[in-house]
Design a protein around this motif. Sequence first.
Motif, PDB file in Angstrom:
ATOM      1  N   ASP A   1      21.591 -37.422  21.436  1.00  0.00           N
ATOM      2  CA  ASP A   1      21.324 -38.783  21.899  1.00  0.00           C
ATOM      3  C   ASP A   1      20.200 -38.746  22.925  1.00  0.00           C
ATOM      4  O   ASP A   1      20.116 -37.847  23.754  1.00  0.00           O
ATOM      5  N   GLY A   2      19.312 -39.719  22.808  1.00  0.00           N
ATOM      6  CA  GLY A   2      18.170 -39.798  23.705  1.00  0.00           C
ATOM      7  C   GLY A   2      17.910 -41.230  24.126  1.00  0.00           C
ATOM      8  O   GLY A   2      18.629 -42.150  23.750  1.00  0.00           O
ATOM      9  N   ILE A   3      16.867 -41.396  24.905  1.00  0.00           N
ATOM     10  CA  ILE A   3      16.454 -42.712  25.387  1.00  0.00           C
ATOM     11  C   ILE A   3      14.972 -42.900  25.104  1.00  0.00           C
ATOM     12  O   ILE A   3      14.157 -42.039  25.457  1.00  0.00           O
TER      13      ILE A   3
ATOM     14  N   ASP B   1      16.475 -58.246  28.162  1.00  0.00           N
ATOM     15  CA  ASP B   1      17.251 -57.137  27.618  1.00  0.00           C
ATOM     16  C   ASP B   1      16.664 -55.806  28.076  1.00  0.00           C
ATOM     17  O   ASP B   1      15.471 -55.719  28.387  1.00  0.00           O
ATOM     18  N   PRO B   2      17.464 -54.747  28.099  1.00  0.00           N
ATOM     19  CA  PRO B   2      16.959 -53.445  28.558  1.00  0.00           C
ATOM     20  C   PRO B   2      15.774 -52.969  27.722  1.00  0.00           C
ATOM     21  O   PRO B   2      15.748 -53.141  26.507  1.00  0.00           O
ATOM     22  N   HIS B   3      14.803 -52.371  28.400  1.00  0.00           N
ATOM     23  CA  HIS B   3      13.675 -51.785  27.671  1.00  0.00           C
ATOM     24  C   HIS B   3      13.869 -50.289  27.450  1.00  0.00           C
ATOM     25  O   HIS B   3      13.133 -49.683  26.660  1.00  0.00           O
ATOM     26  N   ASP B   4      14.857 -49.709  28.098  1.00  0.00           N
ATOM     27  CA  ASP B   4      15.248 -48.335  27.803  1.00  0.00           C
ATOM     28  C   ASP B   4      16.345 -48.394  26.750  1.00  0.00           C
ATOM     29  O   ASP B   4      17.424 -48.950  26.986  1.00  0.00           O
ATOM     30  N   ARG B   5      16.079 -47.805  25.574  1.00  0.00           N
ATOM     31  CA  ARG B   5      16.980 -47.968  24.435  1.00  0.00           C
ATOM     32  C   ARG B   5      17.521 -46.634  23.942  1.00  0.00           C
ATOM     33  O   ARG B   5      16.774 -45.659  23.800  1.00  0.00           O
ATOM     34  N   PRO B   6      18.832 -46.593  23.646  1.00  0.00           N
ATOM     35  CA  PRO B   6      19.412 -45.365  23.101  1.00  0.00           C
ATOM     36  C   PRO B   6      18.953 -45.114  21.672  1.00  0.00           C
ATOM     37  O   PRO B   6      18.703 -46.053  20.909  1.00  0.00           O
ATOM     38  N   VAL B   7      18.836 -43.863  21.332  1.00  0.00           N
ATOM     39  CA  VAL B   7      18.538 -43.462  19.960  1.00  0.00           C
ATOM     40  C   VAL B   7      19.357 -42.209  19.668  1.00  0.00           C
ATOM     41  O   VAL B   7      19.496 -41.327  20.527  1.00  0.00           O
TER      42      VAL B   7
ATOM     43  N   VAL C   1       9.387 -45.812  18.557  1.00  0.00           N
ATOM     44  CA  VAL C   1      10.482 -44.952  18.108  1.00  0.00           C
ATOM     45  C   VAL C   1       9.965 -43.850  17.184  1.00  0.00           C
ATOM     46  O   VAL C   1      10.298 -42.669  17.360  1.00  0.00           O
ATOM     47  N   VAL C   2       9.155 -44.226  16.194  1.00  0.00           N
ATOM     48  CA  VAL C   2       8.654 -43.211  15.249  1.00  0.00           C
ATOM     49  C   VAL C   2       7.851 -42.128  15.972  1.00  0.00           C
ATOM     50  O   VAL C   2       8.115 -40.923  15.771  1.00  0.00           O
ATOM     51  N   PRO C   3       6.875 -42.471  16.824  1.00  0.00           N
ATOM     52  CA  PRO C   3       6.167 -41.403  17.547  1.00  0.00           C
ATOM     53  C   PRO C   3       7.077 -40.595  18.474  1.00  0.00           C
ATOM     54  O   PRO C   3       6.866 -39.388  18.641  1.00  0.00           O
ATOM     55  N   TRP C   4       8.065 -41.247  19.072  1.00  0.00           N
ATOM     56  CA  TRP C   4       9.007 -40.535  19.949  1.00  0.00           C
ATOM     57  C   TRP C   4       9.732 -39.446  19.160  1.00  0.00           C
ATOM     58  O   TRP C   4       9.873 -38.317  19.636  1.00  0.00           O
TER      59      TRP C   4
END
Length: 343
Positions: free
Chosen positions: A14-16, A29-35, A125-128
């Motif tokens: 799990d990451g952010i 809404d939060p701009h830090d999102r779980p992935v 998200v894709v580049p992350w």
Amino acid sequence: MLPWSTELAGRIEDGIVHSELLRDNPLGDPHDRPVYVYLPPGYDDSDRRYPVVYVIQGYTGHVGMWFNRTPFRRPFPELADDVFRAGDTPPAIVVYVDAWTAYGGSQFLDSPATGRYHSYLCDEVVPWVDARYRTLADRAHRAIMGKSSGGYGAMITPMLRPDLFAALATHAGDALFEVCYPDSFPLIARTLRDEYDGDYANFLAGRAGRVHGTKDSDDGLIEIYGYAAAYSGNADASVSLPFDDTGAIITDVWARWLSRDPVRMAAEPEYAEALRSLTAVWIDSGRSDDYYLDLGATAFRRAIDKAGVADDRVYFELFDGRHGGIEYRYPLSLAWLCARIAS
């Protein structure tokens, strides 16, 4: 069927994602999102690179809900792990994306009323993921899949960004808007009249002061408002409804919704070209879908055929089932996609 989790053959990290695109979004809404990133068996034992499947959720879904467990059922992350455990399916990284909003969803679109969720998915998200994991970082090895509103996002994202995605799977995705949405408009208009003096602002203000779901009408009201925020949000962050106080269609606003319909998008030359470039398209739905998305699936299948997508790149099925309880279908499309983006 065990009522608790089992050990995975692969593993999930799990990451952010620290999103600049979602920072200062209109809803706060939060701009830090779980992935959540699933790494298949063998990932840690070699330098191999892997294709990636992005998984997005239906309306009112957030990323943590993938792990919810219901009686006699297993959650999708475990079912997905089974796909790779046997070794018959080419291994892949599976990424579970969060696009929740205060309205319950974003439809994975950029909207001035909710935020830039399409761009967040594609440009952050894709580049992350590519920067942190051993991916095959090109469109040929990248797919997206989802159900309901997630199925909608899976249909429109490769049309909007064919440079990023070469394959998709949509399970009962929102499509053929003139069939799946308008039946609810008179009910919403009546509910607003009887409970909120005909004004959505009264509903939103009242809802903010209590637990959602303590009124029977909460789910239906927030769902339609969330769709309107995605499809017909305005530059000042206001939301235009596609119907009036009698439930009748407002033509110009409804036209904005229709322009987002995957069936109609597929007929546009730019999007038809993007569809023709795809290597794999999975479309399915329960034939008794509660929102008539079996008819939407059929219409989308015909639309991509008319756009020129080759039959050997398409899987289409209507199965016995309704809108809910179809998570057992997801491993089927996951394995099918992986076989087609692996090489």
